[in-house]
Design a protein around this motif. Structure first.
Motif, short mmCIF file in Angstrom:
data_model
loop_
_atom_site.label_atom_id
_atom_site.label_comp_id
_atom_site.label_asym_id
_atom_site.label_seq_id
_atom_site.Cartn_x
_atom_site.Cartn_y
_atom_site.Cartn_z
N LEU A 88 -3.19 3.88 6.47
CA LEU A 88 -3.58 4.98 5.58
C LEU A 88 -3.07 6.32 6.08
O LEU A 88 -2.72 7.20 5.29
CB LEU A 88 -5.10 5.01 5.43
CG LEU A 88 -5.72 3.80 4.71
CD1 LEU A 88 -7.23 3.95 4.62
CD2 LEU A 88 -5.12 3.63 3.33
N PHE A 89 -3.03 6.48 7.41
CA PHE A 89 -2.49 7.72 7.96
C PHE A 89 -1.04 7.90 7.54
O PHE A 89 -0.65 8.99 7.08
CB PHE A 89 -2.57 7.72 9.49
CG PHE A 89 -1.87 8.89 10.13
CD1 PHE A 89 -2.54 10.08 10.32
CD2 PHE A 89 -0.54 8.80 10.52
CE1 PHE A 89 -1.89 11.19 10.90
CE2 PHE A 89 0.11 9.88 11.09
CZ PHE A 89 -0.56 11.07 11.28
N VAL A 135 0.84 -1.20 0.00
CA VAL A 135 0.00 0.00 0.00
C VAL A 135 0.88 1.25 0.00
O VAL A 135 0.60 2.21 -0.74
CB VAL A 135 -0.95 0.00 1.22
CG1 VAL A 135 -1.71 1.32 1.31
CG2 VAL A 135 -1.92 -1.17 1.13
N LEU A 136 1.93 1.24 0.80
CA LEU A 136 2.84 2.38 0.87
C LEU A 136 3.51 2.63 -0.48
O LEU A 136 3.82 3.78 -0.82
CB LEU A 136 3.90 2.15 1.94
CG LEU A 136 4.93 3.26 2.13
CD1 LEU A 136 4.27 4.56 2.57
CD2 LEU A 136 5.99 2.83 3.16
N LEU A 178 0.56 10.70 5.13
CA LEU A 178 1.61 11.55 5.67
C LEU A 178 2.85 11.51 4.77
O LEU A 178 3.50 12.54 4.56
CB LEU A 178 1.97 11.11 7.09
CG LEU A 178 3.09 11.88 7.78
CD1 LEU A 178 2.68 13.34 7.98
CD2 LEU A 178 3.44 11.24 9.12
N ALA A 179 3.17 10.32 4.27
CA ALA A 179 4.32 10.19 3.38
C ALA A 179 4.13 11.04 2.13
O ALA A 179 5.06 11.72 1.67
CB ALA A 179 4.51 8.72 3.00
N ILE A 180 2.94 11.03 1.58
CA ILE A 180 2.65 11.83 0.39
C ILE A 180 2.69 13.32 0.72
O ILE A 180 3.29 14.13 -0.01
CB ILE A 180 1.27 11.46 -0.20
CG1 ILE A 180 1.29 10.02 -0.72
CG2 ILE A 180 0.89 12.42 -1.32
CD1 ILE A 180 -0.06 9.52 -1.17
N THR A 204 -7.94 12.33 -0.13
CA THR A 204 -8.04 11.15 -0.99
C THR A 204 -7.59 9.86 -0.34
O THR A 204 -8.06 8.78 -0.68
CB THR A 204 -7.23 11.36 -2.28
OG1 THR A 204 -5.86 11.62 -1.93
CG2 THR A 204 -7.79 12.52 -3.08
N VAL A 205 -6.67 9.97 0.63
CA VAL A 205 -6.09 8.75 1.23
C VAL A 205 -6.70 8.43 2.59
O VAL A 205 -7.14 7.29 2.83
CB VAL A 205 -4.56 8.87 1.37
CG1 VAL A 205 -3.97 7.63 2.03
CG2 VAL A 205 -3.92 9.10 0.00
#
Length: 436
Positions: A371-372, A173-174, A376-378, A429-430
């Motif tokens: 998902l958090f 997912v990541l 956050l990565a994005i 969106t995420v």
């Protein structure tokens, strides 16, 4: 002043000094770990040394060492040659070719993929009269798309840190969600900046191989008409035995870790050892390409984060986040805090701090932890289009001198839009759909 407040103040000073003076945040992190740990928390020097993330150090060294072989023996140039051949057609497709090339390289472990591709992409855009902002940002978004693969520095760091904290991990997912997100952003950029309107075709002669190399004189029709001749640097499209083995090693690392769950440190070091034994001279060169600055940055920041945990700062901040009362709103605030800060500082450093501060918040189960973290990565990396970030600066450095001022102004506007909208869009969106 409590240890929690002292550690937060020091953290802010750390980022300000690191950004203003261009000092590696890891060096400052180690110094802060000793200063705050000993003077404010009451730890000993031995206690602080014990917090050093040895496992993370080894995985970063082994990954960058393995990719160093590919960088030095011509395997990367070979990949570039293969992908560039996809440009032998419609000029309008070239931005997507460079996007894909950058994403491929960084997903294989090339942390500075933009530094490899930007010197190719920006002159190409100028030659064929493609919009330079679109081309440069397609390269950056390509890097951001592939940045979180299970064998990249970003992906390895986040997955290993979450696993150490006992939080759920989903490398797939990541990896996939940032790809989709950046493809969509790049598509909007491509359409708005008129990339699809580029006309003309790239006519290229087949390379004539001479002594294991080829020289290609390529006559092309630029987007605005006329003709241009592109002279490619001599390179062979056929891999040598050692290059083939190197590319096979990268493929084994990708498949072994993702499909079979092999330990990434052990496998990367084993493959690097095989390449070193096969060519000792290459091993000496590759050791020099290990991204020591990144290793110091990540391990230094993680060490200071461990001191923050010992000081109770992580719980202190997390309690403040939870006190907001609305988990999704608190997450949105964290996304923007990380995004705005990352536009001026190191994304890796910002992500490490933001995730650490959010751990107790995630353990409370208020939001989906996977998902958090993905959102956050994005949010933390989408702002790397800024000219004050490494990727944005690398693109700017490859713009022709006479166009640089204009490009810089355009880049500032684009970066401002991304900083204002990007983190919120990542949240919307995420993460937000999971809480509605």
């Amino acid at each position: 002043m409590s240890a929690e407040v002292v550690s937060i103040v020091v953290l802010l000073v750390l980022f300000v000094v690191g950004t203003a003076r261009s000092v590696n945040l890891g060096i400052l992190g180690f110094a802060a770990a000793y200063g705050v740990g000993i003077l404010a928390v009451g730890m000993s020097a031995e206690d602080i040394v014990a917090l050093f993330p040895g496992d993370l150090f080894l995985v970063l060294v082994s990954l960058t060492l393995l990719f160093g072989f590919a960088a030095h023996n011509g395997s990367i140039e070979l990949l570039v040659t293969w992908v560039m051949r996809a440009c032998r057609g419609r000029v309008a497709l070239a931005p997507w070719v460079f996007f894909t090339l950058t994403a491929l390289l960084i997903s294989l472990g090339a942390l500075f993929a933009v530094a490899i591709v930007a010197p190719l992409a920006m002159p190409f855009a100028r030659r064929y009269r493609l919009d330079p902002l679109m081309m440069g940002m397609m390269v950056v978004h390509g890097a951001l798309a592939g940045a979180f693969s299970p064998i990249s520095v970003y992906g390895v760091f986040i997955n290993s840190y979450l696993d150490d904290q006992g939080l759920p991990v989903s490398p797939l997912v990541l990896f996939v969600v940032p790809i989709v997100f950046n493809v969509l952003v790049a598509a909007v950029l491509y359409v708005v900046r008129g990339g699809w309107r580029a006309g003309g075709r790239i006519e290229a002669e087949e390379a004539e191989e001479t002594d294991g190399a080829d020289g290609a004189g390529r006559t092309a029709t630029p987007a605005g008409g006329g003709t241009a001749t592109v002279t490619a640097a001599p390179t062979t499209a056929r891999p040598t035995t050692y290059q083939a083995v190197t590319l096979l090693a990268l493929a084994v690392l990708a498949v072994g870790t993702t499909a079979f769950g092999a330990d990434i440190t052990a496998l990367a070091m084993l493959l690097a050892t095989v390449l070193a034994v096969a060519n000792p001279a290459a091993a000496k060169e590759s050791l020099g390409t290990v991204s020591w600055s990144v290793v110091v940055l990540v391990t230094g920041m993680v060490t200071y984060i461990e001191v923050l945990q010992q000081a109770g700062t992580v719980t202190f901040v997390s309690d403040g986040i939870i006190a907001v009362g609305a988990p999704l709103l608190a997450a949105l605030l964290l996304y923007y805090l990380a995004g705005v800060t990352s536009a001026m500082a190191s994304s890796v450093g910002i992500i490490s701090v933001a995730i650490a501060l959010a751990v107790p918040f995630l353990e409370a189960g208020s939001v989906d932890p996977i998902l958090f973290v993905v959102g956050l990565a994005i949010a933390s990396t989408i702002v790397d289009v800024s000219p004050f970030s490494t990727n944005g600066a690398l693109v700017l450095a490859n713009v022709a001198d006479e166009d640089r001022d204009r490009f810089y102004r355009q880049l500032l506007v684009y970066a401002g839009i991304v900083v204002a909208v990007g983190p919120g869009l990542a949240w919307l969106t995420v993460l937000a759909p999971s809480g509605l």
